[in-house]
Design a protein around this motif. Structure first.
Motif, mmCIF file in Angstrom:
data_model
loop_
_atom_site.group_PDB
_atom_site.id
_atom_site.type_symbol
_atom_site.label_atom_id
_atom_site.label_comp_id
_atom_site.label_asym_id
_atom_site.label_seq_id
_atom_site.Cartn_x
_atom_site.Cartn_y
_atom_site.Cartn_z
ATOM 1 N N SER A 290 -7.546 11.051 4.064
ATOM 2 C CA SER A 290 -8.166 9.845 4.639
ATOM 3 C C SER A 290 -9.191 9.191 3.726
ATOM 4 O O SER A 290 -9.584 8.061 3.981
ATOM 5 C CB SER A 290 -8.798 10.162 5.993
ATOM 6 N N LYS B 17 -7.777 4.993 -0.584
ATOM 7 C CA LYS B 17 -7.844 3.557 -0.288
ATOM 8 C C LYS B 17 -6.452 2.952 -0.309
ATOM 9 O O LYS B 17 -5.547 3.484 -0.933
ATOM 10 C CB LYS B 17 -8.720 2.836 -1.326
ATOM 11 N N HIS B 18 -6.293 1.829 0.333
ATOM 12 C CA HIS B 18 -5.043 1.075 0.351
ATOM 13 C C HIS B 18 -3.860 1.961 0.712
ATOM 14 O O HIS B 18 -2.892 2.079 -0.032
ATOM 15 C CB HIS B 18 -4.817 0.382 -1.000
ATOM 16 N N GLN B 19 -3.964 2.573 1.876
ATOM 17 C CA GLN B 19 -2.881 3.409 2.374
ATOM 18 C C GLN B 19 -2.768 3.276 3.885
ATOM 19 O O GLN B 19 -3.736 2.966 4.562
ATOM 20 C CB GLN B 19 -3.083 4.863 1.975
ATOM 21 N N TRP C 252 0.833 -1.196 0.000
ATOM 22 C CA TRP C 252 0.000 0.000 0.000
ATOM 23 C C TRP C 252 0.868 1.247 0.000
ATOM 24 O O TRP C 252 2.077 1.190 0.180
ATOM 25 C CB TRP C 252 -0.893 0.022 1.242
ATOM 26 N N ASN D 213 -13.099 6.107 7.969
ATOM 27 C CA ASN D 213 -12.351 5.808 6.753
ATOM 28 C C ASN D 213 -11.344 4.672 6.881
ATOM 29 O O ASN D 213 -10.632 4.387 5.927
ATOM 30 C CB ASN D 213 -11.630 7.072 6.277
ATOM 31 N N GLY D 214 -11.263 4.042 8.034
ATOM 32 C CA GLY D 214 -10.297 2.966 8.159
ATOM 33 C C GLY D 214 -10.255 2.365 9.543
ATOM 34 O O GLY D 214 -11.123 2.595 10.366
ATOM 35 N N VAL D 215 -9.220 1.596 9.760
ATOM 36 C CA VAL D 215 -8.973 0.963 11.055
ATOM 37 C C VAL D 215 -7.949 1.828 11.784
ATOM 38 O O VAL D 215 -6.926 2.201 11.214
ATOM 39 C CB VAL D 215 -8.442 -0.476 10.862
ATOM 40 N N THR E 38 -10.975 -6.226 10.240
ATOM 41 C CA THR E 38 -11.621 -6.240 8.925
ATOM 42 C C THR E 38 -12.539 -7.448 8.798
ATOM 43 O O THR E 38 -13.658 -7.340 8.312
ATOM 44 C CB THR E 38 -10.563 -6.251 7.806
ATOM 45 N N TRP F 297 -5.361 -5.626 11.952
ATOM 46 C CA TRP F 297 -6.146 -5.110 10.817
ATOM 47 C C TRP F 297 -6.982 -6.234 10.187
ATOM 48 O O TRP F 297 -8.172 -6.052 9.907
ATOM 49 C CB TRP F 297 -5.206 -4.479 9.782
#
Length: 196
Positions: free
Chosen positions: A58, A61-63, A17, A84-86, A165, A161
């Motif tokens: 944020s 994606k994939h970062q 990523w 927007n994410g974990v 997920t 993660w």
């Protein structure tokens, strides 16, 4: 001093990523280092830049995004990160942080930590951690980095993660009855929905 940038780069590399350092993005956008922004405009101005930049980056994606330790103090920032994410918190004791940042604190390193400019840096570290602990507790997962190598921390983050997920997938962002399976691979997991 908990290892966010070093470990963030390693996690991004392992996942294939993009790595984003929030402070570096702010410096790139403004043409000024964090230290200069603090010195010329103050912490409040910097915190607004930090929130604005977090909002922009944020949505990608994939970062893997490494933020400064103070970003989580604002509820708006915590909400942006969770939407927007974990969110993974890297935790380290004051002694570990001081040891890792000793050269920066003493001015023997080109990187300056404006929040740690204080006659008693250990006391300042304790004060900052104490004031932020409530916000740090909102993370989806916490990794205690004191006695771990960057590689071990990165492995723990990826494990966390995947677990988080998987839980989100199995709890169904789509209609639960349509979730046919969760496919598990070495690089990531993904849901399969079947329905009309």
């Amino acid at each position: 001093g908990s290892g966010k940038t070093t470990v963030g780069r390693k996690v991004a590399s392992l996942l294939g990523w993009r790595f984003v350092d929030l402070d570096s993005e702010i410096a790139r956008e403004t043409g000024k280092s964090v230290e200069v922004i603090f010195a010329e405009m103050g912490e409040l101005y910097f915190r607004q830049l930090e929130s604005d930049c977090l909002k922009k980056i944020s949505i990608g994606k994939h970062q893997v995004i490494s933020t400064g330790g103070g970003v989580v103090v604002e509820k708006l920032n915590r909400d942006i990160m969770h939407q927007n994410g974990v969110v993974i918190c890297l935790e380290a004791g004051p002694e570990t942080i001081y040891r890792r940042l000793k050269d920066q604190i003493k001015g023997n390193d080109p990187v300056v930590r404006p929040m740690l400019i204080d006659p008693n840096p250990m006391e300042r570290i304790c004060s900052l951690k104490g004031g932020r602990q409530f916000s740090y507790a909102s993370a989806d997962w916490t990794v205690h980095t004191d006695k771990m190598t960057p590689g071990e921390v990165a492995g723990e983050i990826i494990r966390a993660w995947r677990r988080i997920t998987d839980n989100k997938l199995s709890s169904g962002s789509q209609d639960e009855k349509d979730l046919a399976a969760v496919v598990r691979t070495s690089s990531r997991n993904y849901p399969v929905w079947v329905g009309w």
